[in-house]
Design a protein around this motif. Sequence first.
Motif, short mmCIF file in Angstrom:
data_model
loop_
_atom_site.label_atom_id
_atom_site.label_comp_id
_atom_site.label_asym_id
_atom_site.label_seq_id
_atom_site.Cartn_x
_atom_site.Cartn_y
_atom_site.Cartn_z
N ILE A 264 0.58 -1.10 -0.20
CA ILE A 264 0.27 -0.34 0.27
C ILE A 264 1.07 1.20 0.30
CG2 ILE A 264 -1.48 1.70 1.85
CD1 ILE A 264 -2.94 -1.22 2.23
N ASP B 172 -0.48 -10.32 -7.97
CA ASP B 172 -1.26 -9.38 -6.37
C ASP B 172 -1.56 -7.68 -6.68
OD1 ASP B 172 -3.38 -11.41 -6.26
OD2 ASP B 172 -3.17 -12.29 -4.53
N THR B 173 0.03 -7.52 -6.25
CA THR B 173 0.22 -6.18 -5.38
C THR B 173 0.46 -5.63 -6.52
OG1 THR B 173 2.13 -7.23 -4.24
CG2 THR B 173 2.36 -4.90 -5.30
N LEU C 236 -3.19 -4.43 -7.02
CA LEU C 236 -3.19 -4.07 -5.70
C LEU C 236 -4.07 -2.56 -5.90
CD1 LEU C 236 -4.63 -3.64 -3.10
CD2 LEU C 236 -2.89 -4.16 -2.23
N PHE D 2 -9.91 -5.07 -1.81
CA PHE D 2 -8.94 -5.64 -2.73
C PHE D 2 -9.04 -7.21 -1.97
CE2 PHE D 2 -5.35 -7.99 -4.27
CZ PHE D 2 -5.43 -7.97 -5.85
N ARG E 19 -5.15 -9.67 0.54
CA ARG E 19 -6.51 -9.81 0.62
C ARG E 19 -6.73 -8.46 1.99
NH1 ARG E 19 -10.11 -13.10 -0.91
NH2 ARG E 19 -11.93 -12.94 0.15
N LEU F 2 -9.78 -0.67 2.36
CA LEU F 2 -8.54 -0.22 1.52
C LEU F 2 -8.69 1.89 2.53
CD1 LEU F 2 -7.65 -1.72 -1.50
CD2 LEU F 2 -6.52 -1.77 0.26
#
Length: 308
Positions: free
Chosen positions: A79, A128-129, A132, A143, A149, A153
């Motif tokens: 993130i 996945d990153t 995201l 997400f 998961r 967010l």
Amino acid sequence: MNTRLGVLLPTNHSQWNDARRLVDFGVRAERLGYDSVWVNDTLLGARVEPLAMLAALSPMTERVTLGTAALLPAFRRPIMAAQELASIDHLSGGRLVVTVGAGFPGRSEVEYALSEVPWERRFGRLDDTVALWRALWAGERAFHGKTLRFDELPESTPSYRPGGPPIWLGGGSESALGRTGRLYDGWMPYPPDPADYRAGLQTVRRTAREAGRSAGAITPALFLTVLVTDDAERGGRELDAYCRTTYGLPYERVRKIQAMVAGSAEQVVATLTRYAEAGTEHVVCRIAAPDLDTQLDQLEMIAGIVRP
């Protein structure tokens, strides 16, 4: 030759004694006509952190694409990385390209351990990153991937461009080819044989069509180690020293894995031409020189023979 030309910044601490000169290097590349300036990523060996380097270059350059070749997302909290990349996209006015990778077997396992991320399932975690990041840039608030998961967010920094900066994949394995075609905006491998590049690109484009994507939506790029020299024997010695310093491996071994050329201006142009004929549209040159002054000399020589 209409191939776009880029250069990798020599951010390894052994190559500079004043990191601020790296900004001057990037500005000089832009003035010489290069289309892009790139930084790489590793936890092994002291260097300027790549995202910090791109942030420093953003207000000092105007035209060149700024990119990673390649960023390893596993080293960063996903993130926070999305926020950092979106910030650079804004600071550069939408000139960022993010090439990502999952690491080099036999070398990157220790980096994953230092990052407290498992080496297993690294490809799924990488995909996945990236998914995201795109979700965060689009303003989504949840997400659910295969390895990452998040039910809630936070509001995140949106990207400068709708959809976010282009994200390319580095790597030439069968798995990487298929994943590039399905999920990524560009492809940046380093196969030592142009024929392998051509075959890989065909697979990428076929996979893209099978996934309902346009084959033309994927930018074909190449990572190429370059040294311009009229002394072939000396060039071989310098490439060997560079490979041993960078990888702890001899040139004869590395050249079987990576695209490399040390030779005259004519030999360098001939190599670039063969890859262009195989389909690459953007070549990123890593200059195999030990220090910043020699890198600058090579930067000018390469520009002179490719962008006369």
